[in-house]
Design a protein around this motif. Structure first.
Motif, PDB file in Angstrom:
ATOM      1  N   PRO A  56     -14.117 -33.123   0.628  1.00  0.00           N
ATOM      2  CA  PRO A  56     -12.974 -33.091  -0.297  1.00  0.00           C
ATOM      3  C   PRO A  56     -13.109 -34.114  -1.421  1.00  0.00           C
ATOM      4  CG  PRO A  56     -12.215 -32.903   1.964  1.00  0.00           C
ATOM      5  CD  PRO A  56     -13.693 -33.196   2.037  1.00  0.00           C
ATOM      6  N   ASP A  57     -12.859 -33.641  -2.657  1.00  0.00           N
ATOM      7  CA  ASP A  57     -13.031 -34.461  -3.851  1.00  0.00           C
ATOM      8  C   ASP A  57     -11.951 -34.048  -4.844  1.00  0.00           C
ATOM      9  OD1 ASP A  57     -13.797 -35.472  -6.359  1.00  0.00           O
ATOM     10  OD2 ASP A  57     -15.932 -35.292  -5.932  1.00  0.00           O
ATOM     11  N   ALA A  58     -11.060 -34.980  -5.199  1.00  0.00           N
ATOM     12  CA  ALA A  58      -9.939 -34.668  -6.091  1.00  0.00           C
ATOM     13  C   ALA A  58     -10.424 -34.172  -7.445  1.00  0.00           C
ATOM     14  CB  ALA A  58      -9.055 -35.906  -6.269  1.00  0.00           C
ATOM     15  N   ALA A  59     -11.528 -34.732  -7.942  1.00  0.00           N
ATOM     16  CA  ALA A  59     -12.051 -34.307  -9.240  1.00  0.00           C
ATOM     17  C   ALA A  59     -12.554 -32.870  -9.178  1.00  0.00           C
ATOM     18  CB  ALA A  59     -13.166 -35.250  -9.694  1.00  0.00           C
ATOM     19  N   VAL A  60     -13.181 -32.503  -8.079  1.00  0.00           N
ATOM     20  CA  VAL A  60     -13.652 -31.125  -7.909  1.00  0.00           C
ATOM     21  C   VAL A  60     -12.474 -30.169  -7.815  1.00  0.00           C
ATOM     22  CG1 VAL A  60     -14.809 -29.570  -6.291  1.00  0.00           C
ATOM     23  CG2 VAL A  60     -15.881 -31.746  -6.899  1.00  0.00           C
ATOM     24  N   LEU A  61     -11.457 -30.556  -7.059  1.00  0.00           N
ATOM     25  CA  LEU A  61     -10.271 -29.699  -6.927  1.00  0.00           C
ATOM     26  C   LEU A  61      -9.582 -29.516  -8.273  1.00  0.00           C
ATOM     27  CD1 LEU A  61      -8.481 -28.094  -5.010  1.00  0.00           C
ATOM     28  CD2 LEU A  61      -7.159 -30.180  -4.608  1.00  0.00           C
ATOM     29  N   LYS A  62      -9.560 -30.557  -9.103  1.00  0.00           N
ATOM     30  CA  LYS A  62      -8.957 -30.440 -10.429  1.00  0.00           C
ATOM     31  C   LYS A  62      -9.712 -29.431 -11.285  1.00  0.00           C
ATOM     32  CE  LYS A  62      -7.760 -32.971 -14.633  1.00  0.00           C
ATOM     33  NZ  LYS A  62      -7.820 -34.267 -15.372  1.00  0.00           N
ATOM     34  N   MET A  63     -11.039 -29.438 -11.205  1.00  0.00           N
ATOM     35  CA  MET A  63     -11.818 -28.461 -11.976  1.00  0.00           C
ATOM     36  C   MET A  63     -11.486 -27.042 -11.530  1.00  0.00           C
ATOM     37  SD  MET A  63     -15.621 -30.112 -12.598  1.00  0.00           S
ATOM     38  CE  MET A  63     -16.000 -30.618 -10.948  1.00  0.00           C
ATOM     39  N   ILE A  64     -11.367 -26.845 -10.227  1.00  0.00           N
ATOM     40  CA  ILE A  64     -11.042 -25.521  -9.700  1.00  0.00           C
ATOM     41  C   ILE A  64      -9.664 -25.092 -10.188  1.00  0.00           C
ATOM     42  CG2 ILE A  64     -10.572 -24.211  -7.595  1.00  0.00           C
ATOM     43  CD1 ILE A  64     -12.559 -26.153  -6.174  1.00  0.00           C
ATOM     44  N   ASN A  65      -8.666 -25.945  -9.983  1.00  0.00           N
ATOM     45  CA  ASN A  65      -7.280 -25.568 -10.295  1.00  0.00           C
ATOM     46  C   ASN A  65      -7.040 -25.399 -11.789  1.00  0.00           C
ATOM     47  OD1 ASN A  65      -6.529 -25.494  -7.615  1.00  0.00           O
ATOM     48  ND2 ASN A  65      -5.728 -27.572  -7.580  1.00  0.00           N
ATOM     49  N   THR A  66      -7.578 -26.280 -12.591  1.00  0.00           N
ATOM     50  CA  THR A  66      -7.376 -26.167 -14.041  1.00  0.00           C
ATOM     51  C   THR A  66      -7.979 -24.873 -14.564  1.00  0.00           C
ATOM     52  OG1 THR A  66      -7.404 -28.587 -14.280  1.00  0.00           O
ATOM     53  CG2 THR A  66      -7.743 -27.286 -16.276  1.00  0.00           C
ATOM     54  N   THR A  67      -9.182 -24.574 -14.116  1.00  0.00           N
ATOM     55  CA  THR A  67      -9.849 -23.348 -14.577  1.00  0.00           C
ATOM     56  C   THR A  67      -9.089 -22.106 -14.137  1.00  0.00           C
ATOM     57  OG1 THR A  67     -12.000 -24.458 -14.552  1.00  0.00           O
ATOM     58  CG2 THR A  67     -12.012 -22.041 -14.513  1.00  0.00           C
ATOM     59  N   LEU A  68      -8.701 -22.046 -12.878  1.00  0.00           N
ATOM     60  CA  LEU A  68      -7.978 -20.869 -12.383  1.00  0.00           C
ATOM     61  C   LEU A  68      -6.625 -20.726 -13.081  1.00  0.00           C
ATOM     62  CD1 LEU A  68      -8.682 -21.068  -8.535  1.00  0.00           C
ATOM     63  CD2 LEU A  68      -9.743 -19.545 -10.211  1.00  0.00           C
ATOM     64  N   THR A  69      -5.928 -21.831 -13.283  1.00  0.00           N
ATOM     65  CA  THR A  69      -4.605 -21.773 -13.922  1.00  0.00           C
ATOM     66  C   THR A  69      -4.712 -21.315 -15.369  1.00  0.00           C
ATOM     67  OG1 THR A  69      -3.705 -23.484 -12.472  1.00  0.00           O
ATOM     68  CG2 THR A  69      -2.588 -23.133 -14.577  1.00  0.00           C
ATOM     69  N   LYS A  70      -5.646 -21.889 -16.113  1.00  0.00           N
ATOM     70  CA  LYS A  70      -5.765 -21.541 -17.533  1.00  0.00           C
ATOM     71  C   LYS A  70      -6.230 -20.102 -17.713  1.00  0.00           C
ATOM     72  CE  LYS A  70      -4.540 -25.419 -19.544  1.00  0.00           C
ATOM     73  NZ  LYS A  70      -3.449 -25.509 -20.530  1.00  0.00           N
ATOM     74  N   MET A  71      -7.131 -19.639 -16.869  1.00  0.00           N
ATOM     75  CA  MET A  71      -7.551 -18.240 -16.973  1.00  0.00           C
ATOM     76  C   MET A  71      -6.390 -17.301 -16.651  1.00  0.00           C
ATOM     77  SD  MET A  71     -11.469 -17.727 -15.622  1.00  0.00           S
ATOM     78  CE  MET A  71     -11.118 -18.195 -13.935  1.00  0.00           C
ATOM     79  N   SER A  72      -5.633 -17.604 -15.610  1.00  0.00           N
ATOM     80  CA  SER A  72      -4.557 -16.701 -15.201  1.00  0.00           C
ATOM     81  C   SER A  72      -3.430 -16.658 -16.219  1.00  0.00           C
ATOM     82  CB  SER A  72      -4.011 -17.096 -13.826  1.00  0.00           C
ATOM     83  OG  SER A  72      -3.314 -18.322 -13.886  1.00  0.00           O
ATOM     84  N   ARG A  73      -3.257 -17.717 -16.992  1.00  0.00           N
ATOM     85  CA  ARG A  73      -2.205 -17.733 -18.014  1.00  0.00           C
ATOM     86  C   ARG A  73      -2.695 -17.177 -19.349  1.00  0.00           C
ATOM     87  NH1 ARG A  73      -0.129 -23.764 -18.003  1.00  0.00           N
ATOM     88  NH2 ARG A  73       0.457 -23.075 -20.102  1.00  0.00           N
ATOM     89  N   GLY A  74      -3.998 -16.982 -19.501  1.00  0.00           N
ATOM     90  CA  GLY A  74      -4.555 -16.580 -20.786  1.00  0.00           C
ATOM     91  C   GLY A  74      -4.529 -15.087 -21.022  1.00  0.00           C
ATOM     92  N   GLY A  75      -4.908 -14.704 -22.227  1.00  0.00           N
ATOM     93  CA  GLY A  75      -5.009 -13.295 -22.578  1.00  0.00           C
ATOM     94  C   GLY A  75      -6.158 -12.603 -21.889  1.00  0.00           C
ATOM     95  N   VAL A  76      -7.112 -13.361 -21.355  1.00  0.00           N
ATOM     96  CA  VAL A  76      -8.218 -12.772 -20.605  1.00  0.00           C
ATOM     97  C   VAL A  76      -7.703 -12.135 -19.319  1.00  0.00           C
ATOM     98  CG1 VAL A  76      -8.841 -14.816 -19.251  1.00  0.00           C
ATOM     99  CG2 VAL A  76     -10.638 -13.219 -19.994  1.00  0.00           C
ATOM    100  N   HIS A  77      -6.517 -12.531 -18.897  1.00  0.00           N
ATOM    101  CA  HIS A  77      -5.847 -11.943 -17.728  1.00  0.00           C
ATOM    102  C   HIS A  77      -4.884 -10.867 -18.226  1.00  0.00           C
ATOM    103  CE1 HIS A  77      -3.009 -12.701 -14.034  1.00  0.00           C
ATOM    104  NE2 HIS A  77      -3.734 -11.606 -13.887  1.00  0.00           N
ATOM    105  N   ASP A  78      -5.013  -9.659 -17.729  1.00  0.00           N
ATOM    106  CA  ASP A  78      -4.108  -8.572 -18.106  1.00  0.00           C
ATOM    107  C   ASP A  78      -2.750  -8.853 -17.473  1.00  0.00           C
ATOM    108  OD1 ASP A  78      -2.719  -6.231 -18.528  1.00  0.00           O
ATOM    109  OD2 ASP A  78      -4.335  -4.903 -17.903  1.00  0.00           O
ATOM    110  N   GLN A  79      -1.819  -9.340 -18.282  1.00  0.00           N
ATOM    111  CA  GLN A  79      -0.568  -9.865 -17.752  1.00  0.00           C
ATOM    112  C   GLN A  79       0.369  -8.788 -17.202  1.00  0.00           C
ATOM    113  OE1 GLN A  79       0.008 -13.067 -17.390  1.00  0.00           O
ATOM    114  NE2 GLN A  79      -1.734 -13.858 -18.556  1.00  0.00           N
TER     115      GLN A  79
END
Length: 804
Positions: free
Chosen positions: A250-273
């Motif tokens: 477990p690594d907080a920095a690694v988890l941040k990379m995972i969560n930030t990427t998933l969150t930004k993609m899911s909120r973006g136009g690349v995601h069919d809302q």
């Protein structure tokens, strides 16, 4: 002017071409003035070109025999049915009589669907990148000799430029043939070398994983997620590696990379809302402006990523992303037989994104003003539009739906109840989706590819098992049953199926991805037939794809032409496709993981040996690209954990070398293996142990279940006749699931688990050989019975020495 300079000028001409709008209209599909030899193919892409005036041939001996007989070069065009610029080049050139006249007079013309023939796609993309010094893309335009060797290449050409280049290259072929053949030989030699792993004297080790993680940290976009700048593709391999490593360490920095990427993609136009699923990539760094293709393989890998994201962070938006993918898959991408289609085009009515974007007025007309105002605020809809056309860059009044901020923040700012707002928005999305479905639908590529189905089956089964969604598992089961029932001919998995016809012997990815899927489906259903089918595919990989000398797996089989008309290896340079191809995982990485899992499930050493040879044989490639995420690194982490002494959760030093077990023992339904970091240990030093338990298929053991005293938890103790050490033992985590015998949800061990121990030798320990007794207490049960609790002793001898 020499040939090299002439080609350089043509390459410059290629890059000078502007990818602007075109003015040529498509022929009425009902009026077929021309029909060529693609008419008998099943590929949607090839059929799109079956009525071009170009005399297209499919890849095969007939075309090359014609080229040899007439001494003509071959023009090879590689693309796929949902490729935007492939459509543009067809409308501008391949549908035009003036271009077809030049092509037919001077060339034998071949069309290839890159999704059906990834071996050809990889080989000739390398040629294009060599000629253009690094650039590539589709359509891929390659000029070949009659014996299939590339001598010139490019990608998209506008109408005028293409006609000019066709004439120039025809002249070079006729007047400077010796130079052409010399150039073709040089390119072919470079392609051959590019497909092999470089030699390495440095073995694969945990350092490779650490280097890759640190490289990802350095490239991470901490504001928008992802790695690097635009264009941004979903970082499948990076997310898979990060998730795997965070679970191990477990690594907080690694988890941040995972969560930030998933969150930004899911909120973006690349995601069919409103329709669910994700588009192929974002043309900007904020995930707003997508290239609107929807690919099965992207959504399969993203389903796994968002499932893992939810399991790590319990973010409900990740769960919604998973459910949206499944809804889209069920609604638009599933055949009546249960298999999954390949892709949806980015354009409709010859316009990129037209199916997906909205003007504010269109939204008002569907929702009414009050709801439209709320919806526009939540999804970033502007009166002037936020959509810029990818090709022209022109602003339109249309909007790409996205979430500029979380719905919770909008609700708070608007003083709305968040749960009530979610209900309202769900109804609005449903209305807009229903209205959108009345529009002209983009082209659907409805072929079923074994490899891509494997990725989706695995993700569905995994999400269904871990999220307790039996409907997901059922969708995975239907697709797997279709592949196993309809896409295996004479014992050989086929690459593609469409219209009741399955053909082309499968490649490494087809076998590896489907085997991984079947193993995951076996976990989810506990049905032996899926394990048996996975074993069959793995054995086929060992027989037909394995490089027994250097290790690893070739992308193409060693035996071709088993199915009628399957000239898989003609003119194909056999390589290991180490780049993965597109945004797909590494076939060698998935194959190694499959082999490691089967070694655990079956106890057959041949699978572990194959995995070890793969990782060791490709170590040179891993070191040459150190810093890049690769599925091989996930397999390496599995290998290190299962084949070496590893650190306990308390943080002892990891021994990341690999060795055979130092001691083996058996118990009811268990094969045990003990690994020691060292056998000669100094006074005051530590020795690390890993005790791996391989549990027979269909059986399970019990983990720690506090308050449950009617079953034996699996425990490990270490003792000796005379105490001379302290021991710390880390117990593996199990999986909570229903025990079929006891009808309770309990923590169980299945498959393979590893106890980890650190033994601290006392400073005054007796010297010489000292026996340690490892005592395992366990109780094995299957679906109908439990064997009585058992105590098993395994004695391992260390030698205590004095280093003072």
């Amino acid at each position: 002017m020499n040939l090299r300079r002439a080609m350089a000028c043509l390459v410059v001409l290629l890059f000078a071409i502007g990818q602007g709008s075109f003015s040529f209209s498509q022929e009425d599909a009902t009026m077929h003035k021309h029909t060529n030899k693609l008419i008998d193919e099943t590929s949607p892409y090839l059929l799109q070109h079956a009525h071009n005036p170009v005399d297209w041939y499919p890849w095969g001996p007939e075309a090359f025999a014609k080229a040899k007989k007439e001494n003509k070069p071959v023009f090879l065009s590689i693309g796929y049915s949902t490729c935007y610029w492939c459509h543009v080049m067809e409308r501008e050139s391949f549908e035009r009589e003036d271009v077809a006249e030049v092509m037919n007079a001077n060339y034998v013309c071949i069309k290839v669907d890159r999704e059906e023939r990834p071996d050809l796609d990889q080989q000739f993309m390398i040629a294009t990148q060599l000629v253009t010094r690094g650039s590539g893309g589709w359509p891929n335009s390659v000029w070949l000799t009659p014996d299939g060797k590339a001598w010139m290449a490019g990608t998209y050409f506008s109408h005028d430029s293409f006609k000019r280049i066709l004439s120039q290259l025809s002249g070079i072929w006729k007047t400077r043939n010796d130079e052409v053949m010399k150039q073709a030989g040089a390119i072919t030699d470079m392609i051959s070398r590019a497909g092999q792993s470089p030699d390495s004297t440095k073995p694969a080790s945990k350092e490779l994983i650490s280097v890759a993680i640190e490289a990802l940290k350095s490239r991470f976009d901490s504001v928008e997620g992802g790695f690097g700048g635009a264009p941004k593709f979903p970082p499948h391999s990076a997310l898979a590696l990060l998730v795997d490593q965070h679970r191990r360490e477990p690594d907080a920095a690694v988890l941040k990379m995972i969560n930030t990427t998933l969150t930004k993609m899911s909120r973006g136009g690349v995601h069919d809302q409103i329709g669910g699923g994700f588009h192929r990539y974002s043309t900007d760094a904020k995930w707003l402006l997508p290239h609107f293709e929807k690919m099965l393989y992207d959504n399969a890998q993203l389903m796994r990523a968002y499932t893992d994201g939810y399991l790590l962070s319990e973010d409900d938006s990740y769960l919604a992303a998973v459910d949206g993918i499944v809804e889209w898959l069920s609604r638009e991408m599933t055949s009546p037989e249960g298999g999954f289609y390949s892709a949806i085009d980015s354009e409709s009515d010859a316009t990129e994104g037209k199916y997906y974007v909205w003007t504010r007025d269109e939204i008002v007309s569907v929702l009414g003003k009050d709801d439209a105002d709320v919806f526009a605020g939540v999804y970033g809809v502007l009166a002037d539009g936020n959509f810029h056309d990818e090709a022209s860059g022109e602003q339109s009044t249309s909007n790409i739906l996205h979430l500029p901020k979380p719905i919770s923040q909008f609700a708070a700012a608007a003083k709305l109840d968040e749960s009530e707002l979610e209900v309202r928005l769900s109804a609005m999305r449903s209305k807009l989706l229903a209205e959108r479905q009345k529009r002209l639908y983009p082209h659907l590529d409805d072929k079923v590819l074994a490899a891509w189905n494997g990725l989706m089956i695995e993700s569905l089964a995994y999400a269904g098992r871990t999220l307790e969604r039996p409907d997901y598992v059922e969708a995975a089961r239907r697709a797997a049953d279709f592949v196993l029932g309809s896409m295996i001919i004479d014992g050989r998995l086929q690459r593609t199926s469409r219209g009741g016809q399955s053909k082309l012997d499968g490649y490494l990815n087809d076998h590896a991805f489907m085997a991984a899927a079947l193993l995951e489906l076996h976990r989810a259903t506990e049905e032996a037939k899926y394990l048996d089918a996975a074993i069959d595919l793995a054995d086929r990989m060992l027989a037909d794809f394995q490089d027994e000398q250097a290790g690893g797996f070739f992308f193409t089989s060693r035996s071709a032409n088993h199915a009628a008309g399957n000239e898989q290896n003609d003119f194909v340079i056999r390589s290991k496709n180490l780049g993965g191809g597109g945004n797909l995982p590494s076939g060698n990485g998935i194959a190694a993981r499959v082999m490691l899992e089967l070694a655990t499930l079956t106890g057959d050493a041949k699978y572990r040996e194959a995995a070890n040879r793969t990782i060791e044989g490709l170590a040179g490639s891993l070191w040459a690209s150190a810093g890049n995420a690769d599925e091989l690194l996930v397999a390496l982490a599995m290998q290190l954990e299962t084949g070496a002494a590893v650190a306990s959760a308390a943080g002892v030093t990891v021994n990341d070398s690999l060795s055979d077990a130092d001691l083996r023992f058996t118990a009811n339904a268990i094969v045990g293996e003990l690994f020691a970091s060292q056998i000669r240990v100094g006074r005051g030093e530590t020795v690390d142990f890993a005790i791996r338990l391989s549990i027979e298929p269909g059986w399970h053991l019990y983990g720690d279940n506090p308050g449950v005293d009617f079953v034996q938890s699996t425990t490990l103790d270490i003792s000796s006749a005379e105490p001379f050490f302290d021991a710390k033992i880390a117990t593996p985590k199990g999986t909570r699931k229903l025990d079929e015998v006891l009808k309770q949800n309990l923590v169980l061990y299945q498959g393979e688990v590893t106890f980890r121990a650190t033994v601290q030798i006392a400073g005054d320990a007796p010297l010489g050989k000292q026996p340690l007794t490892f005592t395992l207490r366990s109780q094995a049960c299957d679906a109908s019975r439990c064997i009585a609790p058992q105590t098993t002793d395994a004695v391992f001898e260390i030698e205590v020495v004095d280093h003072s």
